[in-house]
Design an enzyme around this catalytic site. Structure first.
Site, PDB file in Angstrom:
ATOM      1  N   TYR A 284      -3.987  -0.945  -3.722  1.00 60.54           N
ATOM      2  CA  TYR A 284      -2.835  -0.024  -3.755  1.00 60.54           C
ATOM      3  C   TYR A 284      -2.436   0.330  -5.198  1.00 60.54           C
ATOM      4  O   TYR A 284      -1.709   1.290  -5.419  1.00 60.54           O
ATOM      5  CB  TYR A 284      -1.604  -0.607  -3.042  1.00 60.54           C
ATOM      6  CG  TYR A 284      -1.772  -0.928  -1.567  1.00 60.54           C
ATOM      7  CD1 TYR A 284      -2.918  -0.582  -0.855  1.00 60.54           C
ATOM      8  CD2 TYR A 284      -0.762  -1.580  -0.871  1.00 60.54           C
ATOM      9  CE1 TYR A 284      -3.061  -0.896   0.476  1.00 60.54           C
ATOM     10  CE2 TYR A 284      -0.900  -1.897   0.474  1.00 60.54           C
ATOM     11  CZ  TYR A 284      -2.050  -1.559   1.138  1.00 60.54           C
ATOM     12  OH  TYR A 284      -2.174  -1.875   2.472  1.00 60.54           O
TER      13      TYR A 284
ATOM     14  N   HIS B  35      -8.829  -8.170   3.023  1.00 59.92           N
ATOM     15  CA  HIS B  35      -8.320  -6.866   3.478  1.00 59.92           C
ATOM     16  C   HIS B  35      -9.115  -6.293   4.662  1.00 59.92           C
ATOM     17  O   HIS B  35      -8.549  -5.770   5.611  1.00 59.92           O
ATOM     18  CB  HIS B  35      -8.358  -5.897   2.290  1.00 59.92           C
ATOM     19  CG  HIS B  35      -7.375  -4.781   2.372  1.00 59.92           C
ATOM     20  ND1 HIS B  35      -6.718  -4.284   1.270  1.00 59.92           N
ATOM     21  CD2 HIS B  35      -6.928  -4.049   3.415  1.00 59.92           C
ATOM     22  CE1 HIS B  35      -5.922  -3.297   1.634  1.00 59.92           C
ATOM     23  NE2 HIS B  35      -6.031  -3.124   2.940  1.00 59.92           N
TER      24      HIS B  35
END
Ligand SMILES: NC(=O)c1ccc[n+]([C@@H]2O[C@H](COP(=O)([O-])OP(=O)(O)OC[C@H]3O[C@@H](n4cnc5c(N)ncnc54)[C@H](OP(=O)(O)O)[C@@H]3O)[C@@H](O)[C@H]2O)c1
Length: 271
Positions: A50, A106
């Protein structure tokens, strides 16, 4: 406003509603996190991909460490034992924290999960993380991991909202079978379904916002959730979901809205 905490594997307490930071620029993150802290958020969800771990670290810098719960995630390109340890250290430094509350793989990556999980276990045993888990793991990914793991994942963070719930049910059930907690990400389907007539009908009847119907749906299913907003009024609205539950009929209606709608399909295109 406060968020109730739930206890996950290892006895760790995690606020059941967290603020997701996907898509927020690092330069804006500090101010949004400070605003969210003021409103009552205590759980923040980021990921190395991110690009805003620095902003999150700056945003929580003045809060007592034990009061905030920080989740970050290991990206797809950093799978493997040594790369995972290095990637963790880089995240920890960007966040400027001594330890991270929850560290997640993730996305699963065929052939590299077992070695990566061994690194996650090392971090847990060294006290650098309080809990370890996974994200986007389907039932077969959890089964594969189970063979070599000493510690089961405490968390499986999954895309979960009424529009993909039934499709995700096998992953939810497999998570619960290993004693893990399913965490709903993208609980508002990115805001794309808030005008759905069934949702609007339930919201009007209960005198709440359609977004609150979706968030309460997740909590009533005993998921915790990660929701994103960068707007003060919507941040407050999303946290104000703890003093009511949905009628069972409405829960069943919402369960029936499944369209197999996944907006996050592939780590190459979506974090
Ligand atoms: N593990 C993974 O692979 C993965 C993948 C995707 C996401 N996530 C995590 O999950 C978090 C949440 O998912 P998401 O950000 O993709 O989507 P989401 O939380 O389902 O939806 C966010 C969208 O809804 C809008 N919104 C928020 N509250 C609202 C309200 N009360 N009324 C109307 N609109 C509202 C937001 O706009 P405003 O900001 O303008 O309010 C934003 O456009 C992410 O930030 C990330 O931390 C994890």
């Amino acid at each position: 406003m406060t968020t109730p905490r739930i206890t996950v594997a290892g006895g760790i307490e995690m606020p059941s509603v967290g603020l997701g930071l996907y898509g927020i620029d690092d330069l804006d993150t500090q101010q949004i996190v400070e605003m969210a802290l003021e409103i009552g958020y205590r759980h923040f969800d980021t990921a190395s991909i991110y690009g805003n771990e620095r902003g999150l670290g700056a945003g929580i810098a003045s809060a007592p460490r034990s009061e905030v719960f920080v989740t970050t995630k290991l990206w797809f390109d950093d799978m493997g034992y040594d790369p995972a340890l290095s990637a963790f250290e880089a995240s920890r430094r960007r966040l400027d924290l001594d330890y991270i509350d929850l560290y997640l793989i993730h996305w699963p990556k065929t052939g590299q999960v077992a070695e990566t999980w061994r690194a996650m276990e090392t971090l847990l045993e060294q006290g650098l993380v309080r809990a370890i888990g996974v994200s986007n793991f389907q039932a077969e990914d959890l089964r594969d991991l189970g063979g070599s793991a000493h510690h089961a994942p405490a968390i499986n963070q999954l895309e979960l909202n009424p529009f993909c719930y039934r499709t995700q049910l096998p992953a939810v059930e497999a998570t619960s079978e290993i004693g893990g907690q399913a965490v709903a990400y993208r609980p508002l389907a990115k805001g794309t379904k808030l005008e759905h007539p069934k949702l609007v009908e339930i919201a009007d009847r209960l005198a709440i916002a359609p977004a609150q119907v979706m968030l309460r749906w997740a909590l009533d299913h005993k998921f915790s959730l990660i929701v994103k907003s960068s707007n003060a009024a919507r941040l407050a609205q999303n946290l104000a979901v703890n003093d009511f539950v949905l009628p069972l009929d409405d829960l069943a209606t919402l369960d029936g809205l499944n369209e197999g709608l996944f907006t996050a399909k592939d780590p190459a295109v979506d974090g």
